[in-house]
Write an enzyme that holds these catalytic residues in place. Structure first.
Site, PDB file in Angstrom:
ATOM      1  N   CYS A 275       0.921  -1.182  -0.044  1.00 40.57           N
ATOM      2  CA  CYS A 275       0.081   0.013  -0.154  1.00 40.57           C
ATOM      3  C   CYS A 275       0.882   1.339   0.081  1.00 40.57           C
ATOM      4  O   CYS A 275       0.609   2.575   0.636  1.00 40.57           O
ATOM      5  CB  CYS A 275      -0.790  -0.055   1.150  1.00 40.57           C
ATOM      6  SG  CYS A 275      -2.255  -1.065   1.013  1.00 40.57           S
ATOM      7  N   ALA A 389       6.311  -9.840  -6.240  1.00 41.90           N
ATOM      8  CA  ALA A 389       7.854  -9.956  -6.445  1.00 41.90           C
ATOM      9  C   ALA A 389       8.800  -9.010  -5.628  1.00 41.90           C
ATOM     10  O   ALA A 389       8.113  -7.986  -5.349  1.00 41.90           O
ATOM     11  CB  ALA A 389       8.084  -9.951  -7.716  1.00 41.90           C
TER      12      ALA A 389
END
Ligand code: SPV
Ligand code: MN
Length: 628
Positions: A275, A389
């Protein structure tokens, strides 16, 4: 050293390794190592005390064992996790509790007796024929009230390598603290691996946190959030201890915001995973101390924070040269970086979703051999890189690292920021009315739409108090009370803010650009130092247009229109009221021991919102608000 620990260690360790272990005057450490080396039964054991030779040995082993592969850029390597092991496994991660202890329904727990037996069975002999790495680290700066020494046993050279980048070495801290040291212990095995060197037995993946013995067990997994002991696993142990000792362990970045005249104001910020926490900590023009975990302590009525870590396990999705120039540069310079679960081309170059340039047509990624258009078993197209990732690097390789990163005193905190993924309720930046109001309405009732950082469905709105719910090892109500208490007896409590980078218009389009947040941080810095006013809404204090306009001009060279401001900062009363009802129901149904003041503060906020609606209607323009 007591027998039989001494006998076991003598048998299991080389003379040099034994000497290194015996030099630490702590029988509890010896017993721990003896007990688990015996259980795990590795063929050989490497004891690292963090010398340059030790670090090099582990780097080399990661390549030799195939857990990492070299990339074209010197120092860069790639590691893959199993296709089903790409995030934190919330279901199989549990706090071990004795019978009769209840941490409430929001915290995953396992019966301690059962779980210890389960894990011992899975771990017995699991390292047979393998090499184990024993390493010593220190959470927080060494030589400090914050320091917590840690010891890790793992059979994954990737995990040991990652920890060597991410954490301060701690052998000298063990020597300094001697027999009285309170230290955390981590036991990890990746278990059997497949031909890609990824953990194979995911059905036996377990992450168990034993608060009683300060041990965390992790097995049959490699993904960093499940295995890097000092990261989210240590966090549960630290939250437990902090709660008893009056300090805080938070899922927070620490950054220096640079104000006028060379002034630096330090802020901490809590955001759920994926976020914007790292991109905030990395804002151009500011300086970074940490992007994930902070310890906060009080001294002389002031709040000080340190970064628990010294590296970054950052999300790589969306990193591009325009929005993230510093990360971009670091990721393209020679030096020690472990990439995980990105696309690697046959030339040894990496690519990820949202990177500048064309997606290479083929290569290897988290799904194995990959080509554009490849689909998974359910027919869904597999992107070039996993959304979770990561890259692992040392903060010292970043040009914006704050010079006080290793300050044993920590840095004094002027503000605390909470933010989540919220498409329709909160405005981009808002200050609370004070500590109590901030902890409750910005932190404790924080909601966020789920992301790929944990296994499971994305985009579902979830309550995530202080962005820390996944890591709590104490009941939520108690955790909130401790946060409220922490603000007491402070001379000048840090201001508490909420930010929202994810607000959308009715058509689902983001109302802000990624870099607009630079302005919100400059504004917060000015507020903390009493240099700008604000407008009062029922939920807090928002910026005035005339303060933001010149900041947009100066920082982003952007014309910020009144229309944009009015749309972004309008008070969305129905959404705020709905949120209060949603979270109140959660607290009533799911949280034991909610501090009663939480309901009072929410009730008062609801009253203010209703009065406002009466006066101005559902959506209130900042033009109608009173300056404060
Ligand atoms: C997060 O997901 O919040 C992270 C990465 O910082 S993990 O190590 O998975 O927790
Ligand atoms: Mn995190």
């Amino acid at each position: 050293m007591e027998r039989p620990a001494e006998e076991i260690l003598k048998r299991r360790l080389s003379p040099l390794a034994l000497e290194r272990v015996k030099s630490i005057p702590n029988p509890r450490l010896h017993e721990f190592l003896a007990r688990y080396l015996e259980l795990l039964n590795p063929e050989k054991v490497y004891v690292s005390i963090g010398t340059p030779e030790d670090l090099e040995y582990i780097r080399k082993k990661a390549l030799e064992y195939g857990e990492e592969k070299p990339l074209a850029t010197p120092g860069h390597t790639i590691h893959f996790d199993n296709y089903g092991d790409q995030g934190r496994d919330k279901k199989n991660t549990g706090i071990l509790v004795p019978k009769g202890v209840d941490l409430g329904p929001s915290i995953e727990t396992k019966d301690r007796d059962w779980a210890l037996q389960d894990i011992q069975e899975i771990m017995r002999g699991i390292m047979t024929g393998k090499e184990a790495f024993v390493s010593f680290y220190c959470l927080g700066p060494a030589n400090s009230i914050f320091s917590i020494p840690c010891v890790q046993i793992t059979d994954s050279s990737y995990v040991a390598h990652s920890e060597n980048i991410l954490y301060r070495q701690g052998y000298s801290e063990f020597l300094r603290q001697g027999p009285d040291a309170r230290f955390f212990k981590f036991v990890h095995s990746q278990g059997e691996v497949d031909e890609r060197k990824t953990s194979k037995n995911l059905d036996k993946r377990r992450i168990y946190i034993d608060l009683e013995e300060d041990i965390v067990y992790s097995v049959n997994t490699q993904y960093g959030g499940n295995t890097i002991g000092l990261k989210k696993l240590a966090m549960r142990l630290a939250i437990y201890h902090a709660s008893k000792e009056g300090w805080l362990t938070e899922h927070m970045l620490v950054m220096g915001v640079h104000g006028p005249g060379g002034r630096v104001t330090y802020l901490t910020g809590a955001f759920p995973s994926l976020c914007g926490k790292t991109s905030t900590a990395m804002l151009e023009g500011e300086s970074i101390l940490g992007d994930d975990i902070a310890y906060l302590r009080k001294k002389d009525g002031r709040v000080f924070a340190v970064n628990v870590e010294q590296g970054m396990f950052g999300i790589i999705q969306g990193i591009n040269s325009k929005d993230d120039p510093i990360q971009w540069k670091a990721l393209h310079s020679p030096g020690e970086i472990i990439f995980s679960n990105v696309l690697v081309t046959p030339e040894g170059k990496v690519h990820w979703q949202g990177k500048d340039g064309e997606v290479p047509p083929r290569g290897e990624n988290h799904s194995g051999e990959w080509w554009i258009g490849k689909k998974d078993e359910s027919g869904k197209e597999i992107p070039c890189s996993h959304p979770n990732a990561r890259f692992t690097l040392s903060l010292s390789s970043l040009e914006n690292v704050d010079p006080r990163l290793h300050d044993p005193q920590g840095v004094e905190i002027g503000g605390v920021v909470y933010g989540g993924r919220d498409s329709d309720t909160s405005c981009p930046v808002e200050e609370s009315f004070g500590w109590e109001h901030g902890i409750i309405t910005k932190g404790a009732i924080l909601e966020s739409e789920t992301t790929a950082a944990t296994l499971g469905k994305v985009g579902v709105r979830e309550w995530n108090p202080m962005s820390n719910l996944d890591f709590l090892s104490i009941p939520v109500g108690r955790y909130i009370q401790i946060n409220l208490d922490f603000g007491k007896e402070l001379k000048n409590p840090p201001r508490i803010f909420a930010v929202n980078y994810f607000l959308k218009d009715a058509n689902g389009k983001f109302l802000n650009e990624k870099n607009d947040k630079k302005v919100w941080y400059k504004w917060m810095e000015l507020r903390i130092n009493g240099e700008v006013g604000a407008l009062e809404t029922p939920t807090g204090l928002i910026p005035k247009y005339e303060d933001l306009k010149p900041l947009f001009q100066k920082i982003l060279n952007k014309e910020y229109t009144k229309e944009e401001y009015l749309e972004q900062f309008k008070v969305r009363i129905p959404e705020h009221l709905a949120k209060i009802e949603r979270v109140k129901a959660i607290f009533e149904e799911k949280v034991k021991d909610t501090p009663p003041v939480l309901f009072e503060v929410l009730e008062a906020q609801k009253r203010r919102l209703l009065e406002f609606r009466e006066k101005f209607g559902d959506y209130v323009s900042p033009d109608q608000l009173t300056p404060k």
